[in-house]
Design an enzyme around this catalytic site. Structure first.
Site, short mmCIF file in Angstrom:
data_model
loop_
_atom_site.label_atom_id
_atom_site.label_comp_id
_atom_site.label_asym_id
_atom_site.label_seq_id
_atom_site.Cartn_x
_atom_site.Cartn_y
_atom_site.Cartn_z
N ASP A 96 0.78 -1.24 0.00
CA ASP A 96 0.00 0.00 0.00
C ASP A 96 0.81 1.29 0.00
O ASP A 96 0.34 2.33 0.43
CB ASP A 96 -0.89 -0.02 1.25
CG ASP A 96 -0.09 -0.28 2.52
OD1 ASP A 96 1.12 -0.01 2.51
OD2 ASP A 96 -0.68 -0.75 3.51
N GLU A 118 -0.10 -9.21 -0.91
CA GLU A 118 -0.66 -8.63 0.33
C GLU A 118 -1.90 -7.80 -0.01
O GLU A 118 -2.05 -6.64 0.40
CB GLU A 118 0.36 -7.80 1.11
CG GLU A 118 -0.03 -7.60 2.57
CD GLU A 118 0.97 -6.79 3.37
OE1 GLU A 118 1.97 -7.39 3.84
OE2 GLU A 118 0.78 -5.58 3.54
N GLU A 132 -2.12 5.12 2.94
CA GLU A 132 -2.05 3.70 2.57
C GLU A 132 -3.41 3.06 2.31
O GLU A 132 -3.53 2.21 1.42
CB GLU A 132 -1.30 2.91 3.66
CG GLU A 132 0.20 3.20 3.74
CD GLU A 132 0.56 4.47 4.49
OE1 GLU A 132 -0.37 5.11 5.07
OE2 GLU A 132 1.75 4.84 4.52
N HIS A 205 6.65 5.76 12.66
CA HIS A 205 6.95 6.55 11.47
C HIS A 205 5.75 7.05 10.67
O HIS A 205 5.89 7.86 9.77
CB HIS A 205 7.82 5.73 10.51
CG HIS A 205 7.07 4.60 9.86
ND1 HIS A 205 6.32 4.77 8.73
CD2 HIS A 205 6.93 3.31 10.20
CE1 HIS A 205 5.76 3.62 8.40
NE2 HIS A 205 6.10 2.72 9.28
N ARG A 207 2.82 8.69 8.63
CA ARG A 207 2.56 10.09 8.29
C ARG A 207 1.44 10.69 9.15
O ARG A 207 1.54 11.84 9.59
CB ARG A 207 2.15 10.21 6.82
CG ARG A 207 3.32 10.46 5.93
CD ARG A 207 2.96 10.51 4.46
NE ARG A 207 4.18 10.31 3.69
CZ ARG A 207 4.99 11.28 3.31
NH1 ARG A 207 4.71 12.54 3.57
NH2 ARG A 207 6.09 11.02 2.63
N HIS A 238 13.44 5.56 12.24
CA HIS A 238 13.19 5.77 10.81
C HIS A 238 14.01 6.97 10.32
O HIS A 238 14.32 7.87 11.10
CB HIS A 238 11.69 6.04 10.64
CG HIS A 238 11.20 5.96 9.23
ND1 HIS A 238 11.39 6.97 8.33
CD2 HIS A 238 10.52 4.99 8.57
CE1 HIS A 238 10.83 6.62 7.15
NE2 HIS A 238 10.30 5.41 7.29
C1 UD1 Z 1 6.73 5.02 3.40
C2 UD1 Z 1 5.32 4.55 3.03
C3 UD1 Z 1 4.67 3.87 4.22
C4 UD1 Z 1 5.55 2.79 4.82
C5 UD1 Z 1 6.92 3.37 5.11
C6 UD1 Z 1 7.82 2.29 5.58
C7 UD1 Z 1 4.13 5.97 1.44
C8 UD1 Z 1 3.24 7.13 1.25
N1 UD1 Z 1 4.49 5.69 2.69
O1 UD1 Z 1 6.58 6.05 4.36
O2 UD1 Z 1 3.46 3.26 3.79
O3 UD1 Z 1 4.97 2.34 6.01
O4 UD1 Z 1 7.46 3.94 3.91
O5 UD1 Z 1 8.94 2.77 6.23
O6 UD1 Z 1 4.51 5.34 0.50
N2 UD1 Z 1 14.27 8.64 4.21
C9 UD1 Z 1 15.64 8.58 4.02
N3 UD1 Z 1 16.19 7.36 3.67
C10 UD1 Z 1 15.46 6.24 3.52
C11 UD1 Z 1 14.08 6.31 3.72
C12 UD1 Z 1 13.49 7.52 4.06
O7 UD1 Z 1 16.35 9.56 4.16
O8 UD1 Z 1 16.03 5.18 3.22
C13 UD1 Z 1 13.65 9.93 4.60
C14 UD1 Z 1 13.60 10.93 3.44
O9 UD1 Z 1 13.84 12.22 3.96
C15 UD1 Z 1 12.15 10.83 2.96
C16 UD1 Z 1 11.41 10.55 4.27
O10 UD1 Z 1 12.30 9.71 5.00
O11 UD1 Z 1 11.74 12.03 2.35
C17 UD1 Z 1 10.07 9.91 4.14
O12 UD1 Z 1 10.09 8.78 3.25
P1 UD1 Z 1 8.75 8.36 2.45
O13 UD1 Z 1 9.00 7.12 1.65
O14 UD1 Z 1 8.20 9.54 1.71
O15 UD1 Z 1 7.71 8.06 3.58
P2 UD1 Z 1 7.73 7.04 4.77
O16 UD1 Z 1 7.23 7.75 5.96
O17 UD1 Z 1 9.03 6.36 4.85
N1 UDP Z 2 12.52 -3.25 10.20
C1 UDP Z 2 13.89 -3.32 9.91
N2 UDP Z 2 14.75 -2.49 10.59
C2 UDP Z 2 14.33 -1.61 11.51
C3 UDP Z 2 12.94 -1.53 11.79
C4 UDP Z 2 12.05 -2.36 11.11
O1 UDP Z 2 14.31 -4.14 9.09
O2 UDP Z 2 15.17 -0.90 12.08
C5 UDP Z 2 11.60 -4.13 9.45
C6 UDP Z 2 10.55 -4.90 10.23
O3 UDP Z 2 11.03 -6.16 10.65
C7 UDP Z 2 9.42 -5.05 9.22
C8 UDP Z 2 9.55 -3.80 8.36
O4 UDP Z 2 10.86 -3.28 8.60
O5 UDP Z 2 9.65 -6.15 8.37
C9 UDP Z 2 8.50 -2.79 8.70
O6 UDP Z 2 8.78 -1.63 8.02
P1 UDP Z 2 8.19 -0.22 8.42
O7 UDP Z 2 7.80 -0.23 9.85
O8 UDP Z 2 9.19 0.79 7.96
O9 UDP Z 2 6.92 -0.10 7.47
P2 UDP Z 2 5.43 -0.63 7.53
O10 UDP Z 2 5.45 -2.10 7.76
O11 UDP Z 2 4.74 0.14 8.60
O12 UDP Z 2 4.85 -0.28 6.21
#
Ligand code: UD1
Ligand code: UDP
Length: 368
Positions: A96, A118, A132, A205, A207, A238
């Site tokens: 999602d 999923e 999501e 984490h 939003r 995160h």
């Molecule tokens: C995204 C997904 C969310 C998922 C989450 C898992 C969307 C809208 N949201 O949210 O469903 O639960 O990923 O973690 O798709 N960033 C880094 N390095 C990384 C990753 C993130 O610097 O490797 C920072 C960046 O500044 C980025 C911000 O995190 O702009 C947010 O990342 P983004 O993918 O937009 O949203 P998530 O909150 O991670």
């Molecule tokens: N996870 C990881 N490292 C971390 C925290 C979480 O590998 O430091 C893994 C966790 O085991 C799970 C996935 O990341 O498989 C969950 O991701 P996240 O919470 O970022 O996203 P969501 O599941 O909420 O979309």
């Protein structure tokens, strides 16, 4: 030979799609191609490294503080030439995220069939989780092949009018991943530091939780840490800078919580295995923790994973400070309550989901 293209971009998608990539690559009847959007960078690369996957395409779209327009826009534009060149028989997306939604939309524009891994998770509130719930409902309108992790997820799709012949209950691929990562002899410096105490794992984490809800969560956790000498916490944080600022503001230099960089999935699964309980707003952790027998307090107002609540491993505790404080304290102080949550059955599958999905793709008719 069927051409299957998998597209994913964030950490959780990568964790749940990587075992499927490796399963599909072992099949002689399937030609497997991987495209990552790079919606996440470091957190995605950590997973690719663990599962030894080298993507065929990397769209590298991540920007600091990206918003939903940035992500959707950039994926749509950069995915089009990949889809036009590859002309896959089916594109697999997961869950999602914005990567999932934008990829499904791009496939729809080019009339390429989509398989949704999923599929069928629902809260039926498009603002929770945001965005999501909208993403996954929209993908279900587009997708031709639906791999539902549980019976309940299938029922949701059937109620929405999806053809039951195009829905398969496979289990969740997260459990497949978990089978390869947990090692009972695993140890490291953080876990040595936690020895002799009850270890709490924290992640947050979402939003919709950024701002006041996240501030409430952290305040509640800090109060409980201050009142219990026999617990300590590890928070692999995160990479979102807004989340980092808030956590550092509340926890400051508290020496009973270690805020550390995101762990790679192998380390994280082993940390969960060593933990006493988990507080999170994550989706994936709600599926993994029941398989490890770890109680989870879900710091959200809704969950699309009611199976874990019904089984008794998960408890929805909302996002207000007092409720989280009360439930966290209760779980620490009441052994019966703890035992009940820790000894519930795992409703998310047997670790063979990837094999089932690959069988359907390799030997099924895939008519659409
Ligand atoms: C995204 C997904 C969310 C998922 C989450 C898992 C969307 C809208 N949201 O949210 O469903 O639960 O990923 O973690 O798709 N960033 C880094 N390095 C990384 C990753 C993130 O610097 O490797 C920072 C960046 O500044 C980025 C911000 O995190 O702009 C947010 O990342 P983004 O993918 O937009 O949203 P998530 O909150 O991670
Ligand atoms: N996870 C990881 N490292 C971390 C925290 C979480 O590998 O430091 C893994 C966790 O085991 C799970 C996935 O990341 O498989 C969950 O991701 P996240 O919470 O970022 O996203 P969501 O599941 O909420 O979309």
């Amino acid at each position: 030979m069927k051409k299957v293209l998998l597209v994913f971009g964030t950490r959780p998608e990568a964790i749940k799609m990587s075992p499927l990539v490796n399963e599909l690559k072992s099949r002689s009847g399937i030609c497997t191609t991987v495209c990552v959007t790079g919606q996440h960078r470091q957190m995605l690369d950590q997973v690719l490294k663990v599962f030894k996957i080298s993507p065929d395409y990397d769209l590298s779209i991540m920007k600091k503080n990206q918003d939903l327009f940035d992500v959707t826009d950039n994926i749509l534009g950069s995915l089009k030439p990949v889809l036009e060149k590859e002309k896959p028989d089916v594109v697999l997306v997961h869950g999602d995220t914005s990567t999932t939604f934008a990829t499904a939309l791009a496939c729809f524009y080019l009339k390429i069939p989509v398989g949704h891994v999923e599929a069928g998770l629902r809260t039926y509130n498009i603002y929770s989780p945001y965005p999501e719930e909208f993403n996954r409902e929209a993908v279900s309108i587009i997708s031709q092949f639906n791999f539902a992790p549980t019976k309940l997820a299938k029922e949701n799709l059937v109620k929405e009018g999806k053809d039951p012949q195009k829905i398969w209950v496979t289990g969740n691929t997260a459990i497949d991943a978990l089978k390869t990562t947990v090692n009972k002899n695993y140890m490291d410096d953080n876990l040595k530091w936690a020895r002799g105490k009850r270890l709490i794992i924290i992640t947050a984490h979402r939003r919709e939780n950024i701002g006041e809800p996240m501030h409430n969560m952290f305040n509640a956790i800090k109060r409980v840490l201050d009142e219990h000498d026999d617990i300590c916490a590890i928070y692999p944080i995160h990479m979102n800078p807004v989340v980092r600022d808030e956590a550092h503001k509340v926890f400051g230099n508290d020496d009973r919580i270690r805020i550390i960089e995101p762990l790679d999935v192998l380390d994280f699964h082993n940390y969960m295995h060593h933990s006493y309980l988990i507080l999170t707003d994550s989706g994936g952790i709600q599926e993994e923790a029941p398989a490890l027998g770890k109680p989870v307090l879900v710091m959200r107002d809704t969950t699309e994973r009611p199976e874990g609540i019904k089984a008794g491993t998960l408890k929805l505790v909302g996002t207000t400070e007092n409720k989280i404080y009360k439930e966290f304290t209760k779980l620490l102080d009441n052994q019966d309550e703890y035992n009940k949550m820790a000894h519930s059955a795992n409703p998310y599958g047997d670790g063979l989901a990837c094999k089932r999905i690959a069988d359907i793709l390799e030997f099924g008719e895939m008519k659409h």
